[in-house]
Scaffold this motif. Structure first.
Motif, PDB file in Angstrom:
ATOM      1  N   TYR A 131      60.632  36.564 -79.794  1.00 13.51           N
ATOM      2  CA  TYR A 131      60.047  35.602 -78.920  1.00 13.51           C
ATOM      3  C   TYR A 131      60.219  35.389 -77.586  1.00 13.51           C
ATOM      4  O   TYR A 131      61.099  35.661 -77.060  1.00 13.51           O
ATOM      5  CB  TYR A 131      60.443  34.045 -79.754  1.00 13.51           C
ATOM      6  N   HIS A 132      59.162  34.956 -76.802  1.00 13.37           N
ATOM      7  CA  HIS A 132      59.106  34.953 -75.257  1.00 13.37           C
ATOM      8  C   HIS A 132      59.676  33.495 -74.831  1.00 13.37           C
ATOM      9  O   HIS A 132      60.156  33.423 -73.724  1.00 13.37           O
ATOM     10  CB  HIS A 132      57.814  35.234 -74.727  1.00 13.37           C
ATOM     11  N   GLY A 133      59.677  32.626 -75.715  1.00  8.81           N
ATOM     12  CA  GLY A 133      60.450  31.228 -75.441  1.00  8.81           C
ATOM     13  C   GLY A 133      59.368  30.401 -74.478  1.00  8.81           C
ATOM     14  O   GLY A 133      58.708  30.906 -73.637  1.00  8.81           O
ATOM     15  N   PRO A 134      59.473  28.973 -74.352  1.00  9.48           N
ATOM     16  CA  PRO A 134      58.738  28.337 -73.726  1.00  9.48           C
ATOM     17  C   PRO A 134      58.947  28.254 -72.230  1.00  9.48           C
ATOM     18  O   PRO A 134      58.008  27.889 -71.230  1.00  9.48           O
ATOM     19  CB  PRO A 134      58.960  27.003 -74.434  1.00  9.48           C
ATOM     20  N   ARG A 135      60.290  28.863 -71.698  1.00  7.28           N
ATOM     21  CA  ARG A 135      60.556  28.863 -70.374  1.00  7.28           C
ATOM     22  C   ARG A 135      60.169  30.071 -69.784  1.00  7.28           C
ATOM     23  O   ARG A 135      60.145  30.155 -68.378  1.00  7.28           O
ATOM     24  CB  ARG A 135      61.823  28.482 -70.220  1.00  7.28           C
ATOM     25  N   ASN A 136      59.909  30.996 -70.415  1.00  6.72           N
ATOM     26  CA  ASN A 136      59.390  32.326 -69.745  1.00  6.72           C
ATOM     27  C   ASN A 136      57.906  32.452 -69.742  1.00  6.72           C
ATOM     28  O   ASN A 136      57.129  32.014 -70.708  1.00  6.72           O
ATOM     29  CB  ASN A 136      59.981  33.537 -70.783  1.00  6.72           C
ATOM     30  N   ASP A 137      57.567  33.287 -68.884  1.00 10.45           N
ATOM     31  CA  ASP A 137      56.033  33.714 -68.929  1.00 10.45           C
ATOM     32  C   ASP A 137      55.826  34.846 -70.234  1.00 10.45           C
ATOM     33  O   ASP A 137      56.818  35.486 -70.397  1.00 10.45           O
ATOM     34  CB  ASP A 137      55.816  34.526 -67.453  1.00 10.45           C
ATOM     35  N   LEU A 138      54.639  35.011 -70.399  1.00  9.15           N
ATOM     36  CA  LEU A 138      54.308  35.762 -71.642  1.00  9.15           C
ATOM     37  C   LEU A 138      54.504  37.152 -70.906  1.00  9.15           C
ATOM     38  O   LEU A 138      53.885  37.696 -69.959  1.00  9.15           O
ATOM     39  CB  LEU A 138      52.769  35.355 -72.139  1.00  9.15           C
TER      40      LEU A 138
END
Length: 180
Positions: A39-46
């Protein structure tokens, strides 16, 4: 024992393929995975090549070689699709002359170390910033991110053995190194 050290793939197909290639190129014995696999996480850019469903079979093919810890983006559903344990907050690996304590970096971190002995290695990811340094007789090593580097660093991974820790770029060149 020669270890490939990776962190923060964040579901990027390019990162998983680079891990696979680096493992073969360096002829490593094991892979130390410091979390944030799918998962990329909500704080990281895709990530540009975000394709977690394509990352899963690559990681599962390498499962017999992977020793992993949970990143802050791992969830129970990740364990359901990955064929290696990935939900431990830390892992401890004895080496010949020192011990390796591996953690993602969101619970234990370079500024919140567990109890370690002089000369031990603390491996963490999480920051996406490579590190190879010694502080207070403890080696602090971070391979950076193989998919989403930060602070203008390139995409990197680590190599660890009894002699030291090396951070490498995707073309397998040394980016930084510390001898033990």
């Amino acid at each position: 024992m020669n270890y490939l050290v990776i962190s923060d793939i964040h579901g990027a197909l390019e990162g998983a393929q680079a891990l696979q290639e680096a493992f073969a190129f360096h002829k490593c014995d094991k892979i130390l995975c410091l979390g944030d696999v799918l998962y990329h996480g909500p704080r990281n850019d895709l990530p540009q090549t975000y394709a977690p469903k394509k990352v899963i079979p690559i990681m599962n093919a390498l499962a017999p070689y992977i020793i992993a810890v949970r990143g802050n983006c791992e969830a129970e559903v990740d364990q359901m699709v990955l064929s290696f344990p990935c939900m431990a907050d830390y892992n401890f690996i004895p080496m010949e002359k020192r011990n390796i304590f591996m953690s993602h970096g969101h619970i234990y971190a370079p500024d919140k170390l567990p109890l370690l002995n002089k000369g031990d290695v603390f491996l963490s990811g999480h920051t996406h910033v490579p590190t190879a340094e010694k502080k207070n007789e403890i080696y602090l090593c971070n391979p950076g991110s193989i998919s989403l580097p930060k602070q203008n660093h390139p995409k990197t991974y680590g190599l660890l053995n009894e002699a030291g820790f090396t951070v490498c770029t995707m073309d397998h060149h040394t980016y930084m190194h510390i001898s033990f």
